[in-house]
Design a protein around this motif. Structure first.
Motif, PDB file in Angstrom:
ATOM      1  N   CYS A   1      -4.901  -1.399  -4.083  1.00  8.02           N
ATOM      2  CA  CYS A   1      -5.014  -2.755  -4.640  1.00  8.02           C
ATOM      3  C   CYS A   1      -3.643  -3.301  -5.029  1.00  8.02           C
ATOM      4  O   CYS A   1      -3.329  -4.475  -4.774  1.00  8.02           O
ATOM      5  CB  CYS A   1      -5.936  -2.751  -5.853  1.00  8.02           C
ATOM      6  N   ALA A   2      -2.829  -2.454  -5.660  1.00 10.81           N
ATOM      7  CA  ALA A   2      -1.481  -2.882  -6.046  1.00 10.81           C
ATOM      8  C   ALA A   2      -0.662  -3.246  -4.811  1.00 10.81           C
ATOM      9  O   ALA A   2       0.076  -4.249  -4.815  1.00 10.81           O
ATOM     10  CB  ALA A   2      -0.791  -1.777  -6.834  1.00 10.81           C
ATOM     11  N   CYS A   3      -0.806  -2.471  -3.741  1.00 10.58           N
ATOM     12  CA  CYS A   3      -0.079  -2.761  -2.500  1.00 10.58           C
ATOM     13  C   CYS A   3      -0.532  -4.092  -1.895  1.00 10.58           C
ATOM     14  O   CYS A   3       0.285  -4.857  -1.378  1.00 10.58           O
ATOM     15  CB  CYS A   3      -0.283  -1.634  -1.495  1.00 10.58           C
ATOM     16  N   LEU A   4      -1.849  -4.375  -1.964  1.00  6.97           N
ATOM     17  CA  LEU A   4      -2.363  -5.633  -1.422  1.00  6.97           C
ATOM     18  C   LEU A   4      -1.815  -6.831  -2.196  1.00  6.97           C
ATOM     19  O   LEU A   4      -1.466  -7.860  -1.604  1.00  6.97           O
ATOM     20  CB  LEU A   4      -3.895  -5.629  -1.456  1.00  6.97           C
ATOM     21  N   VAL A   5      -1.742  -6.706  -3.524  1.00  7.74           N
ATOM     22  CA  VAL A   5      -1.199  -7.800  -4.345  1.00  7.74           C
ATOM     23  C   VAL A   5       0.280  -8.009  -4.032  1.00  7.74           C
ATOM     24  O   VAL A   5       0.741  -9.144  -3.853  1.00  7.74           O
ATOM     25  CB  VAL A   5      -1.411  -7.507  -5.842  1.00  7.74           C
ATOM     26  N   VAL A   6       1.031  -6.909  -3.965  1.00 10.30           N
ATOM     27  CA  VAL A   6       2.456  -7.010  -3.651  1.00 10.30           C
ATOM     28  C   VAL A   6       2.647  -7.606  -2.260  1.00 10.30           C
ATOM     29  O   VAL A   6       3.534  -8.454  -2.046  1.00 10.30           O
ATOM     30  CB  VAL A   6       3.127  -5.620  -3.738  1.00 10.30           C
ATOM     31  N   TRP A   7       1.811  -7.197  -1.309  1.00  8.72           N
ATOM     32  CA  TRP A   7       1.892  -7.736   0.043  1.00  8.72           C
ATOM     33  C   TRP A   7       1.652  -9.242   0.039  1.00  8.72           C
ATOM     34  O   TRP A   7       2.343  -9.991   0.747  1.00  8.72           O
ATOM     35  CB  TRP A   7       0.875  -7.044   0.933  1.00  8.72           C
ATOM     36  N   SER A   8       0.683  -9.698  -0.745  1.00  9.06           N
ATOM     37  CA  SER A   8       0.384 -11.131  -0.817  1.00  9.06           C
ATOM     38  C   SER A   8       1.577 -11.918  -1.345  1.00  9.06           C
ATOM     39  O   SER A   8       1.957 -12.958  -0.784  1.00  9.06           O
ATOM     40  CB  SER A   8      -0.837 -11.379  -1.713  1.00  9.06           C
ATOM     41  N   TRP A   9       2.167 -11.436  -2.427  1.00  4.35           N
ATOM     42  CA  TRP A   9       3.309 -12.134  -3.013  1.00  4.35           C
ATOM     43  C   TRP A   9       4.523 -12.084  -2.084  1.00  4.35           C
ATOM     44  O   TRP A   9       5.236 -13.094  -1.923  1.00  4.35           O
ATOM     45  CB  TRP A   9       3.658 -11.516  -4.364  1.00  4.35           C
ATOM     46  N   ALA A  10       4.757 -10.937  -1.455  1.00  4.21           N
ATOM     47  CA  ALA A  10       5.901 -10.814  -0.551  1.00  4.21           C
ATOM     48  C   ALA A  10       5.717 -11.712   0.674  1.00  4.21           C
ATOM     49  O   ALA A  10       6.657 -12.395   1.103  1.00  4.21           O
ATOM     50  CB  ALA A  10       6.074  -9.355  -0.124  1.00  4.21           C
ATOM     51  N   SER A  11       4.501 -11.733   1.225  1.00  3.25           N
ATOM     52  CA  SER A  11       4.231 -12.568   2.400  1.00  3.25           C
ATOM     53  C   SER A  11       4.350 -14.043   2.051  1.00  3.25           C
ATOM     54  O   SER A  11       4.878 -14.842   2.840  1.00  3.25           O
ATOM     55  CB  SER A  11       2.840 -12.265   2.952  1.00  3.25           C
ATOM     56  N   GLY A  12       3.854 -14.427   0.871  1.00  6.44           N
ATOM     57  CA  GLY A  12       3.993 -15.812   0.435  1.00  6.44           C
ATOM     58  C   GLY A  12       5.451 -16.212   0.293  1.00  6.44           C
ATOM     59  O   GLY A  12       5.843 -17.323   0.682  1.00  6.44           O
ATOM     60  N   SER A  13       6.271 -15.296  -0.238  1.00  5.47           N
ATOM     61  CA  SER A  13       7.699 -15.583  -0.393  1.00  5.47           C
ATOM     62  C   SER A  13       8.380 -15.739   0.959  1.00  5.47           C
ATOM     63  O   SER A  13       9.239 -16.622   1.139  1.00  5.47           O
ATOM     64  CB  SER A  13       8.376 -14.463  -1.187  1.00  5.47           C
ATOM     65  N   VAL A  14       7.999 -14.896   1.918  1.00  6.56           N
ATOM     66  CA  VAL A  14       8.583 -14.993   3.257  1.00  6.56           C
ATOM     67  C   VAL A  14       8.207 -16.328   3.901  1.00  6.56           C
ATOM     68  O   VAL A  14       9.054 -17.006   4.505  1.00  6.56           O
ATOM     69  CB  VAL A  14       8.117 -13.814   4.137  1.00  6.56           C
TER      70      VAL A  14
ATOM     71  N   HIS B   1     -19.878  -1.484   1.961  1.00 10.21           N
ATOM     72  CA  HIS B   1     -19.524  -0.057   1.937  1.00 10.21           C
ATOM     73  C   HIS B   1     -19.385   0.424   0.496  1.00 10.21           C
ATOM     74  O   HIS B   1     -18.308   0.888   0.086  1.00 10.21           O
ATOM     75  CB  HIS B   1     -18.214   0.179   2.699  1.00 10.21           C
ATOM     76  N   PRO B   2     -20.465   0.348  -0.298  1.00 14.40           N
ATOM     77  CA  PRO B   2     -20.363   0.700  -1.724  1.00 14.40           C
ATOM     78  C   PRO B   2     -19.987   2.161  -1.970  1.00 14.40           C
ATOM     79  O   PRO B   2     -19.308   2.467  -2.959  1.00 14.40           O
ATOM     80  CB  PRO B   2     -21.765   0.381  -2.264  1.00 14.40           C
ATOM     81  N   LEU B   3     -20.418   3.068  -1.091  1.00 17.82           N
ATOM     82  CA  LEU B   3     -20.131   4.491  -1.293  1.00 17.82           C
ATOM     83  C   LEU B   3     -18.659   4.819  -1.041  1.00 17.82           C
ATOM     84  O   LEU B   3     -18.136   5.801  -1.570  1.00 17.82           O
ATOM     85  CB  LEU B   3     -21.010   5.345  -0.382  1.00 17.82           C
ATOM     86  N   HIS B   4     -17.991   4.005  -0.256  1.00 17.52           N
ATOM     87  CA  HIS B   4     -16.584   4.239   0.043  1.00 17.52           C
ATOM     88  C   HIS B   4     -15.668   3.247  -0.685  1.00 17.52           C
ATOM     89  O   HIS B   4     -14.463   3.198  -0.412  1.00 17.52           O
ATOM     90  CB  HIS B   4     -16.337   4.121   1.551  1.00 17.52           C
ATOM     91  N   TYR B   5     -16.247   2.481  -1.604  1.00 17.31           N
ATOM     92  CA  TYR B   5     -15.482   1.415  -2.241  1.00 17.31           C
ATOM     93  C   TYR B   5     -14.272   1.947  -3.009  1.00 17.31           C
ATOM     94  O   TYR B   5     -13.174   1.394  -2.913  1.00 17.31           O
ATOM     95  CB  TYR B   5     -16.373   0.615  -3.194  1.00 17.31           C
ATOM     96  N   ASN B   6     -14.451   3.027  -3.763  1.00 16.52           N
ATOM     97  CA  ASN B   6     -13.350   3.567  -4.566  1.00 16.52           C
ATOM     98  C   ASN B   6     -12.209   4.077  -3.705  1.00 16.52           C
ATOM     99  O   ASN B   6     -11.056   4.115  -4.142  1.00 16.52           O
ATOM    100  CB  ASN B   6     -13.865   4.693  -5.468  1.00 16.52           C
ATOM    101  N   VAL B   7     -12.535   4.482  -2.481  1.00 16.80           N
ATOM    102  CA  VAL B   7     -11.490   4.938  -1.570  1.00 16.80           C
ATOM    103  C   VAL B   7     -10.801   3.744  -0.912  1.00 16.80           C
ATOM    104  O   VAL B   7      -9.563   3.686  -0.818  1.00 16.80           O
ATOM    105  CB  VAL B   7     -12.078   5.871  -0.483  1.00 16.80           C
ATOM    106  N   LEU B   8     -11.628   2.781  -0.453  1.00 18.61           N
ATOM    107  CA  LEU B   8     -11.069   1.606   0.215  1.00 18.61           C
ATOM    108  C   LEU B   8     -10.235   0.749  -0.730  1.00 18.61           C
ATOM    109  O   LEU B   8      -9.244   0.147  -0.317  1.00 18.61           O
ATOM    110  CB  LEU B   8     -12.194   0.760   0.816  1.00 18.61           C
ATOM    111  N   MET B   9     -10.647   0.682  -1.992  1.00 20.66           N
ATOM    112  CA  MET B   9      -9.962  -0.165  -2.976  1.00 20.66           C
ATOM    113  C   MET B   9      -9.420   0.689  -4.115  1.00 20.66           C
ATOM    114  O   MET B   9      -9.703   0.461  -5.294  1.00 20.66           O
ATOM    115  CB  MET B   9     -10.922  -1.245  -3.509  1.00 20.66           C
TER     116      MET B   9
END
Length: 316
Positions: free
Chosen positions: A142-155, A129-137
């Motif tokens: 992106c910051a929320c996904l990284v925070v989610w990864s770290w928070a989920s790992g901690s849990v 989905h290259p045309l929608h990439y800037n919206v999807l990411m």
């Protein structure tokens, strides 16, 4: 319950390397020290390159920096202690230190898996989905996904550690590993709760890891056909190049993890268990920066431009 004494054992003995010939331990120490230093240097080099090269300020390399950070912290939770024990005659670890090591190793290990999953989704969004990439990411997303990864790992780390160290340990305090790992600790637990905890922890860990693995595979089910439809050879090669390093790390990560956590039960020597665990705890983090540096052409070019050219201007 508030005053319950969770453990009658105040310290454990890590016997992972106790059966190896003593004359081999200094060689192991030197080898693991060099691999550890290379792991730190490689990941720091990746992070510094992404930080300095503005062309790499994209979601893919943001996730790569987060991945490098989790690998540095994961090795920091395990390897320094391992190096000290290799040269020590008394390989004891306190109850609190053992719990801390388990928490941090599981936290950063699961964070690593979650970040690899997000990187697979990032490649899916960029290629399918290259045309929608800037919206999807978007930067916020992106910051929320990284925070989610770290928070989920901690849990996940907290859940596993709390479940294991809520048990009562008595009798033998020898852990047949070089780190505080779930199966050998459960063998030291008293009472009937240990079996239930083993099943629960195993189910939670396997579900999370297999879920990540299946999501990554699903991403590539869509990515590969999309790449093959790209009309230009150069476009296909560039798309494959951005995916090759990620896919290689995923294969290495889950292959070694499966060998350690999903191995068939049966007679196994302590030396064999120790060497198998080393492949996941030391070798996998060691290989990861090498794979990303060598198989990602964009990152490799940026490293040459940013660092090597300062040492020898004729390189570029």
């Amino acid at each position: 319950m508030a005053d319950r004494n969770y453990s009658t054992v105040s310290e454990f003995i890590l016997v992972g390397f106790s059966t190896f010939p003593r004359h081999l331990l200094p060689a192991f120490f030197l080898l693991f020290l060099l691999m550890y230093l290379f792991t730190l240097l490689g990941n720091l080099l990746i992070m510094a390159t992404v930080w300095r090269e503005h062309s790499l300020h994209t979601p893919m390399y943001l996730f790569l920096c987060a991945l490098s950070t989790s690998e540095i912290l994961y090795t920091l939770a395990i390897t320094p202690r391992l190096l000290v024990d290799l040269l020590s005659a008394h390989r004891t670890i306190t109850w609190a230190a053992c719990a801390s090591q388990m928490f941090f190793s599981f936290t950063f290990g699961f964070t690593h898996s979650f970040l690899l999953t997000i990187m697979g989704y990032d490649r899916y969004a960029a290629i399918c989905h290259p045309l929608h990439y800037n919206v999807l990411m978007s930067p916020r997303g992106c910051a929320c996904l990284v925070v989610w990864s770290w928070a989920s790992g901690s849990v996940m780390g907290l859940v596993v550690t709390t479940a294991v160290f809520h048990l009562t340990f008595c009798g033998s305090n020898e852990i047949h590993r070089f780190l505080c790992h779930v199966p050998p600790l459960l063998k030291l637990a008293c009472g009937t709760d240990a079996h239930a905890v083993a099943l629960s922890v195993g189910l939670v860990c396997i579900t999370a890891l297999l879920g990540c693995c299946l999501l990554i595979l699903l991403s590539y089910v869509f990515i590969v056909p999309a790449i093959l439809k790209i009309p230009s050879v150069e476009g296909r090669q560039k798309a494959f190049s951005t995916c090759a390093s990620h896919l290689t790390v995923v294969i290495v990560h889950y292959s070694f993890a499966s060998a350690v956590y999903l191995k068939l039960k049966g007679p196994q020597s302590l030396e064999g268990d120790t060497l198998m665990a080393i492949t996941y705890t030391i070798l996998t983090p060691f290989l990861s920066p090498i794979i990303f540096s060598l198989r990602n052409k964009e990152l490799k070019t940026a490293m040459k431009k940013t660092f090597l050219s300062k040492l020898h201007p004729s390189i570029i």
